[in-house]
Structure formats: structure tokens, C-alpha cells
Design an enzyme around this catalytic site. Structure first.
Site, PDB file in Angstrom:
ATOM      1  N   ASP A  66      -4.395  -3.457   3.065  1.00  0.00           N
ATOM      2  CA  ASP A  66      -4.719  -2.188   1.467  1.00  0.00           C
ATOM      3  C   ASP A  66      -5.741  -1.067   1.341  1.00  0.00           C
ATOM      4  OD1 ASP A  66      -2.378  -3.592  -0.667  1.00  0.00           O
ATOM      5  OD2 ASP A  66      -3.105  -5.082   0.471  1.00  0.00           O
ATOM      6  N   GLN A 113       4.875 -13.138  -1.251  1.00  0.00           N
ATOM      7  CA  GLN A 113       5.676 -12.238  -0.832  1.00  0.00           C
ATOM      8  C   GLN A 113       6.242 -12.557   0.677  1.00  0.00           C
ATOM      9  OE1 GLN A 113       2.578 -12.090  -2.780  1.00  0.00           O
ATOM     10  NE2 GLN A 113       1.766 -10.518  -3.664  1.00  0.00           N
ATOM     11  N   ARG A 122      -4.589  -1.090 -10.125  1.00  0.00           N
ATOM     12  CA  ARG A 122      -4.545  -1.745  -8.864  1.00  0.00           C
ATOM     13  C   ARG A 122      -5.861  -1.410  -7.991  1.00  0.00           C
ATOM     14  NH1 ARG A 122      -0.277  -4.265  -6.512  1.00  0.00           N
ATOM     15  NH2 ARG A 122      -1.687  -5.255  -6.052  1.00  0.00           N
ATOM     16  N   ASN A 137      -6.887  -7.395   3.030  1.00  0.00           N
ATOM     17  CA  ASN A 137      -5.515  -7.379   2.858  1.00  0.00           C
ATOM     18  C   ASN A 137      -5.173  -8.821   1.622  1.00  0.00           C
ATOM     19  OD1 ASN A 137      -2.831  -6.714   4.186  1.00  0.00           O
ATOM     20  ND2 ASN A 137      -3.144  -8.133   4.804  1.00  0.00           N
ATOM     21  N   LYS A 138      -3.732  -8.816   1.530  1.00  0.00           N
ATOM     22  CA  LYS A 138      -3.524 -10.298   1.326  1.00  0.00           C
ATOM     23  C   LYS A 138      -4.515 -11.253   1.027  1.00  0.00           C
ATOM     24  CE  LYS A 138      -1.487 -11.821  -2.565  1.00  0.00           C
ATOM     25  NZ  LYS A 138      -1.432 -11.569  -3.732  1.00  0.00           N
ATOM     26  N   ALA A 173       0.611  -0.774   0.461  1.00  0.00           N
ATOM     27  CA  ALA A 173      -0.390   0.355  -0.008  1.00  0.00           C
ATOM     28  C   ALA A 173       0.921   1.625   0.148  1.00  0.00           C
ATOM     29  CB  ALA A 173      -1.059  -0.024   0.932  1.00  0.00           C
TER      30      ALA A 173
END
Length: 379
Positions: A252, A211, A97, A262-263, A56
Site C-alpha cells: 500500500d 480479504q 484511507r 501492507n495489510k 492500492a
């Protein structure tokens, strides 16, 4: 933060060529440390879309610098209607994104800053450079503040354990690579490590782009923080056996009611933490709040990425980064980039202004100047 003992941030102006933006190209980590030059808006858009940069904070900073490059392009192309050109370039960046709210936030901050300048291109160039630098510096300072507030949580656990190691589980990369410096979820960890607390981090690998395994493990290692990489499915087992003291993740996009995007996989960690009475915290700066969204599960747009990221995996073989097919070649795959963790599963939010409950009231109490769109202030 340090890379082989040398201080770096994730994005900066090239020292001898200030019309060029430089980034750490995260696609090559942890095996290679590559600095990439961004010279055009298209370069920035590609870097965002293909995740040369991700996270972010640095997404917002990249958008800020992208708008600076857009103003340089407007002058080079002798655009007559500069404001319209900048709006078009901002829309191009925002489309890369859709889930990360920092992207749109940074673009809008730039557009608002230059709106009074009309088509005075030299003034616009100076202003977009100023604002881009301010966005990046602000992220550094806000993440440092998150670290100071979150440190107290880790210290309290350390004191309770009489100085024994505090085991922290995190997901994806909400570290300094995902910001400009310090990170969000990792900032309290770095603060605790620097101040002599014993910490250990369980690092989810975070499929499909890994990640955690690639980026979080690398940056923790660079800073000397003890850590262990785990498959995504191991977190619940660790919690059941008392091997996790606290979970800290990033965001995010967060609704003003406390729902957190979030992821992908974050929601499952929150469920496991809830079932095992383990505190689950989200670390974020104010720019990750979306003051227009009340129901994160229903309203936050979830990015769907290329199925190839699921079907193939990259790694180092014989000194070369190689891509390998994991699945049957003709099997379809789906690749949702994010999920939403409902506020009811979140112990609290670690923000740049302090720690608050993941509730409309808790958020509004910390951000009364920003929460003007929330139900709390309208009632």
C-alpha cells in the site's frame, strides 16, 4: 479478469450514463456479485472509507474518477472558484484511507492536470475524465508487466522442481479486485497458470476483514487457479515443513529505502520466511512508492479502523449475509489496518519495470526519473 466467464474490471464508466462510475462492491463477495453506482464525491468517499473498494490500484483509480465526479459537481453547483472546490474534494478523498499512497497520488495527478485550466469548467470536466481513464488503463498495463517479470521467478522454481507444483503463499488481496485488472501479487500467478505451470496458492484468511478468504480465494477460483484457504497463523508451520516455495504480497506504500506497508500480518509472514530461507517478494507499481519517506516503520501513517471489524464477523447463513459477535460484548479491541515490513526482510520488489533489491540503490536504478527525492540522488 473473468467473473462467471465474463470479463470485468473493478471500476468503469457506466455505459449508458457516463456521469456515473460503477464498481464491484467487494463487501458482498464471495456470496454475491454486486455492482454499485457512484454518482457523487461523497459516494466515492464512502466507498473508499467503508471498503466497497480496497487495494492500492483501485483506490487510486477510484480517486481519479472521484475527481471527475467533483468537476461535474462543480458545474452542477455553479461553483465560481473551481480550483479551490476541487482541492477541497481531493482533501476529502485523501482523508478516507491515509496509508495507501495511491490515493493522494491520483488526486494530485488530477489537480496538476487541471491547474492550467483555471476555472474553465467544461475543459476541466474533459481533462479529469481523460486523466481518470488514463490512471485506470495504466494500472491494467503496469500490473500486466508485473506479471511478466514475476513469472520468471515462478518459472525458475518450477524448473528447479522439475515441473512439480510451485506453492505460493500470499496475504490479503493484492489481486485484480485490489487493482483495476490482473492484480499485483496475483499477476505473476495468473501468468504462470495461463502458461501451463503447475501452481498452488496458500491463501491467508487475513483477519479481521478476511480479504484473503473472501476475495483472493474467490477470484482465484473464478480463474481456475488451485488454492487452499488457511488461517493466518498457519503460514509459519507450512514454511517449516517445506510446503511454501515463495511468498508474494502487495504494497500500500513503499519507502524509497524499500520498507513496505501492507495489510496487517505481512510483517509476521516476512519474519517466518526469513527464518526458513524462503524468498519473500513484494509486487507493486511505481505509484505505490513514496519518495519522501526514508524510514517506513517510523514515518508511514498506519490507519486504525473501527474495532467493530475485529469483534464481529460476517458470513452467509440460510442464504443471508449475517453479522455475528465473536468477542465478549464489552471487551475492547484495537484494529490496526497495516504493518510495515523492513527492507532487510524482503528478498526483492517485483515492479512494473523489473525486479530489484529492496534497497535505495536498487529502487533508484529502476526509477532514476522518479527517485529525485532519494538520498541516492542527493549524495
Amino acid at each position: 479478469m473473468d467473473v462467471n466467464g465474463k470479463a470485468f474490471r473493478t471500476i468503469w464508466l457506466k455505459a449508458d450514463e457516463p456521469t456515473v462510475i460503477q464498481i464491484i462492491d467487494q463487501r458482498h463477495l464471495p456470496h454475491r456479485f454486486v455492482i454499485e453506482d457512484l454518482r457523487t464525491v461523497d459516494d466515492v468517499a464512502i466507498a473508499l472509507k467503508e471498503m466497497h473498494v480496497r487495494g492500492a490500484g483501485v483506490i487510486g483509480a477510484s480517486a481519479g474518477y472521484g475527481m471527475y465526479l467533483a468537476s461535474l459537481e462543480a458545474k452542477a453547483q455553479d461553483k465560481f472558484e473551481v480550483q479551490g472546490f476541487l482541492r477541497a474534494m481531493g482533501a476529502k478523498l485523501c482523508a478516507t484511507r491515509p496509508t495507501a499512497v495511491n490515493l493522494e497520488w491520483a488526486v494530485n495527478r488530477q489537480l496538476e492536470a487541471v491547474a492550467p485550466l483555471g476555472n474553465d469548467i467544461d475543459a476541466i470536466i474533459a481533462k479529469t475524465l481523460e486523466v481518470a481513464g488514463a490512471i485506470a488503463l495504466e494500472d491494467v498495463q503496469l500490473c500486466k508487466s508485473i506479471g511478466e517479470h514475476g513469472f520468471e521467478l515462478i518459472k525458475a522454481i518450477s524448473d528447479k522442481k522439475q515441473g512439480d507444483t510451485v506453492n505460493i503463499l500470499t496475504h490479503c488481496n493484492a489481486g485484480w479486485l485490489g487493482c483495476v485488472d490482473n492484480g499485483t501479487a496475483t499477476s505473476p500467478i495468473y501468468q504462470a497458470h495461463r502458461r501451463g505451470l503447475k501452481v498452488h496458492v496458500w491463501v491467508d484468511e487475513t483477519r479481521p476483514r478476511n480479504q484473503g478468504a473472501r476475495l483472493t480465494a474467490w477470484e482465484l477460483g473464478q480463474q481456475g487457479v488451485p488454492h487452499t484457504v488457511i488461517p493466518d497463523n498457519v503460514g509459519g508451520h507450512l514454511m517449516q515443513h517445506g510446503m511454501v516455495d515463495i511468498v508474494i504480497v502487495g504494497s500500500d506504500r513503499t519507502s524509497y529505502t524499500g520498507d513496505v506497508a501492507n495489510k496487517i500480518g505481512t510483517y509476521l509472514k516476512a519474519l517466518a520466511a526469513k527464518d526458513n530461507n524462503i524468498p519473500f517478494y513484494v509486487a507493486l507499481t511505481y505509484s505505490a512508492f513514496d519518495w519522501t519517506i526514508s524510514d517506513g516503520v517510523k514515518q508511514i501513517p498506519i490507519e486504525q479502523r473501527d474495532a467493530r471489524e475485529v469483534k464481529y464477523i460476517k458470513g452467509l447463513k440460510d442464504g443471508e449475509i449475517t453479522e455475528v459477535l465473536l468477542t465478549p460484548e464489552n471487551s475492547p479491541a484495537v484494529n490496526y489496518g497495516f504493518d510495515v515490513t523492513p527492507a532487510r526482510l524482503i528478498t526483492g520488489l517485483i515492479t512494473d519495470r523489473g525486479i530489484c533489491p529492496a534497497t535505495p540503490e536498487g529502487i533508484a536504478n529502476l526509477y532514476p526519473d522518479l527517485s529525485r527525492f532519494s538520498i541516492v540522488n542527493q549524495n
